[in-house]
Design an enzyme around this catalytic site. Structure first.
Site, mmCIF file in Angstrom:
data_model
loop_
_atom_site.group_PDB
_atom_site.id
_atom_site.type_symbol
_atom_site.label_atom_id
_atom_site.label_comp_id
_atom_site.label_asym_id
_atom_site.label_seq_id
_atom_site.Cartn_x
_atom_site.Cartn_y
_atom_site.Cartn_z
ATOM 1 N N GLY A 182 10.570 -2.402 -2.199
ATOM 2 C CA GLY A 182 11.910 -2.233 -1.626
ATOM 3 C C GLY A 182 12.465 -3.534 -1.058
ATOM 4 O O GLY A 182 13.684 -3.712 -0.988
ATOM 5 N N GLU A 217 13.948 -5.253 -3.963
ATOM 6 C CA GLU A 217 15.149 -4.496 -4.346
ATOM 7 C C GLU A 217 16.297 -4.761 -3.373
ATOM 8 O O GLU A 217 17.454 -4.902 -3.773
ATOM 9 C CB GLU A 217 14.808 -3.000 -4.388
ATOM 10 N N GLU A 276 4.996 -1.331 -6.991
ATOM 11 C CA GLU A 276 4.913 0.112 -6.733
ATOM 12 C C GLU A 276 3.897 0.808 -7.621
ATOM 13 O O GLU A 276 3.285 1.803 -7.217
ATOM 14 C CB GLU A 276 6.286 0.775 -6.931
HETATM 15 N N1 CO8 Z 1 4.417 -0.804 4.514
HETATM 16 C C1 CO8 Z 1 3.782 -0.663 5.699
HETATM 17 N N2 CO8 Z 1 3.022 -1.625 6.257
HETATM 18 C C2 CO8 Z 1 2.881 -2.782 5.576
HETATM 19 C C3 CO8 Z 1 3.490 -3.002 4.328
HETATM 20 C C4 CO8 Z 1 4.288 -1.943 3.798
HETATM 21 N N3 CO8 Z 1 4.967 -2.070 2.638
HETATM 22 N N4 CO8 Z 1 3.145 -4.226 3.882
HETATM 23 C C5 CO8 Z 1 2.351 -4.768 4.834
HETATM 24 N N5 CO8 Z 1 2.195 -3.900 5.848
HETATM 25 C C6 CO8 Z 1 1.411 -4.082 7.074
HETATM 26 C C7 CO8 Z 1 -0.070 -3.990 6.792
HETATM 27 O O1 CO8 Z 1 -0.491 -2.638 6.749
HETATM 28 C C8 CO8 Z 1 -0.643 -4.749 7.975
HETATM 29 O O2 CO8 Z 1 -0.601 -3.905 9.100
HETATM 30 P P1 CO8 Z 1 -1.885 -3.810 10.087
HETATM 31 O O3 CO8 Z 1 -1.990 -5.193 10.692
HETATM 32 O O4 CO8 Z 1 -1.480 -2.758 11.079
HETATM 33 O O5 CO8 Z 1 -3.048 -3.487 9.232
HETATM 34 C C9 CO8 Z 1 0.380 -5.851 8.200
HETATM 35 O O6 CO8 Z 1 1.591 -5.412 7.573
HETATM 36 C C10 CO8 Z 1 -0.019 -7.176 7.568
HETATM 37 O O7 CO8 Z 1 -0.300 -6.928 6.197
HETATM 38 P P2 CO8 Z 1 -1.653 -7.415 5.468
HETATM 39 O O8 CO8 Z 1 -2.769 -7.474 6.450
HETATM 40 O O9 CO8 Z 1 -1.843 -6.581 4.255
HETATM 41 O O10 CO8 Z 1 -1.249 -8.916 5.096
HETATM 42 P P3 CO8 Z 1 -1.831 -9.783 3.897
HETATM 43 O O11 CO8 Z 1 -1.331 -11.174 4.110
HETATM 44 O O12 CO8 Z 1 -3.287 -9.592 3.748
HETATM 45 O O13 CO8 Z 1 -1.138 -9.182 2.556
HETATM 46 C C11 CO8 Z 1 0.717 -8.340 1.254
HETATM 47 C C12 CO8 Z 1 0.241 -9.301 2.380
HETATM 48 C C13 CO8 Z 1 0.167 -8.832 -0.074
HETATM 49 C C14 CO8 Z 1 2.233 -8.383 1.233
HETATM 50 C C15 CO8 Z 1 0.171 -6.903 1.540
HETATM 51 O O14 CO8 Z 1 0.512 -6.563 2.869
HETATM 52 C C16 CO8 Z 1 0.746 -5.851 0.629
HETATM 53 O O15 CO8 Z 1 0.354 -5.752 -0.514
HETATM 54 N N6 CO8 Z 1 1.696 -5.042 1.143
HETATM 55 C C17 CO8 Z 1 2.266 -3.917 0.409
HETATM 56 C C18 CO8 Z 1 3.234 -4.395 -0.639
HETATM 57 C C19 CO8 Z 1 3.758 -3.210 -1.428
HETATM 58 O O16 CO8 Z 1 3.054 -2.500 -2.083
HETATM 59 N N7 CO8 Z 1 5.091 -3.015 -1.347
HETATM 60 C C20 CO8 Z 1 5.750 -1.937 -2.043
HETATM 61 C C21 CO8 Z 1 5.873 -0.749 -1.154
HETATM 62 S S1 CO8 Z 1 6.495 0.676 -2.015
HETATM 63 C C22 CO8 Z 1 8.145 0.451 -2.112
HETATM 64 O O17 CO8 Z 1 8.693 -0.492 -1.613
HETATM 65 C C23 CO8 Z 1 8.902 1.518 -2.864
HETATM 66 C C24 CO8 Z 1 10.382 1.348 -2.736
HETATM 67 C C25 CO8 Z 1 11.098 2.380 -3.496
HETATM 68 C C26 CO8 Z 1 10.870 3.746 -2.904
HETATM 69 C C27 CO8 Z 1 11.903 4.675 -3.379
HETATM 70 C C28 CO8 Z 1 11.528 6.089 -3.032
HETATM 71 C C29 CO8 Z 1 12.521 7.082 -3.597
#
Ligand code: CO8
Length: 260
Positions: free
Chosen positions: A111, A114, A134
């Site tokens: 997102g 996007e 995703e």
């Molecule tokens: N949502 C919630 N929390 C998140 C997200 C997220 N998308 N991304 C990161 N965080 C949080 C982590 O959980 C972590 O929290 P905590 O310290 O409490 O554990 C904190 O942010 C730091 O993240 P990381 O420790 O993972 O940091 P890294 O440097 O190791 O990694 C990354 C960075 C690579 C960005 C990794 O965090 C990651 O892969 N994040 C998720 C990315 C992802 O998959 N995004 C897509 C999400 S789905 C989406 O956007 C769908 C949209 C359309 C939906 C439409 C519905 C109809």
């Protein structure tokens, strides 16, 4: 107007909106979404404001996607009945007729990518990373990613990114036409604000019409778009700013815009 998950500042005629959940890498939960919709509506309604910049706080992420923790327990009916993310499509894209820029300062994933692509253009920091991961969550883009990314970078790269979830770095994003330019992270805010200020200094109606014209290229056939362009051009010729701009050019003096 008070906000908890975003920061809104104005610099002259430019509004700077910053997503402010750095600990969650600026993940887009429903409060961020609602506050962004309000901030964009306020920007749009404020006659003193001519251009906006959207960025993320911290130096790691623009937005790492929709908030996975919030979505994890939601059922399909909740997404469908709330028409999840439809608000953004209508408010940030359709109802924001003034120009706005995404200044991408790190991860722009799911997102987040996007949202950046909803902007009129993207300026990226050299550390920016774009992706639609995703598929790795068992879903797919839901806010225009499969469509806007494909239009921006072409089928081959968009398909590969959606199918593998791989990220595109800033250099590749610039090469592929996803971003207008790449700047060092420490210069990003200044560059985006300077660009926004330049746009805000242009005749307001002409800026809105130019935005509409370019966007029309993505929404209709060439034949219809050319008719639309001619009509919008013809409307602009009736503005005070057209008379002022042309007279100022001929008299070799700076133009003074009325915005109408
Ligand atoms: N949502 C919630 N929390 C998140 C997200 C997220 N998308 N991304 C990161 N965080 C949080 C982590 O959980 C972590 O929290 P905590 O310290 O409490 O554990 C904190 O942010 C730091 O993240 P990381 O420790 O993972 O940091 P890294 O440097 O190791 O990694 C990354 C960075 C690579 C960005 C990794 O965090 C990651 O892969 N994040 C998720 C990315 C992802 O998959 N995004 C897509 C999400 S789905 C989406 O956007 C769908 C949209 C359309 C939906 C439409 C519905 C109809």
């Amino acid at each position: 107007m008070t906000y908890e998950t975003i920061l809104v500042e104005t610099f002259g005629a430019v509004t700077l909106i910053t997503i402010n959940r750095p600990k969650a890498l600026n993940a887009l939960n429903s409060q961020v979404c609602a506050e962004l919709v309000r901030a964009f509506a306020t920007f749009e309604a404020d006659e003193a404001q001519g251009c906006a910049v959207l960025t993320g706080s911290g130096d790691k992420a623009f937005a790492a996607g929709a908030d996975i923790k919030e979505m994890a327990d939601k059922r399909a009916a909740e997404f469908f009945l709330a028409d999840f993310f439809a608000d953004w499509q209508s408010r940030l894209v359709k109802s924001t007729r003034k120009p706005w820029i995404a200044a991408v300062n790190g991860f722009a994933l799911g997102g987040g990518c996007e949202l950046a692509m909803m902007a009129d253009f993207i300026i990226a920091a050299d550390c920016a990373k774009f992706g639609q991961p995703e598929i790795k969550l068992g879903v797919a883009p839901g806010m225009g990613g499969s469509q806007r990314l494909t239009r921006a970078v072409g089928k081959a790269k968009a398909m590969e990114m959606c199918l593998t979830g791989r990220m595109m770095d800033a250099a590749e994003a610039e090469r592929s036409g996803l971003v207008t330019r790449v700047v060092p992270l420490k210069e990003l805010a200044e560059d985006a604000l300077r660009t926004a200020n330049l746009i805000a200094s242009m005749p307001r109606m002409a800026a809105m019409v130019n935005k509409e014209m370019v966007n029309t290229a993505f929404e209709t056939t060439l034949e219809q778009a050319l008719v639309s362009e001619r009509r919008l051009f013809q409307i602009l010729t009736a503005t005070q700013d057209k008379a002022e701009g042309m007279e100022a050019f001929i008299k070799k003096r700076p133009a003074v815009w009325q915005g109408r």
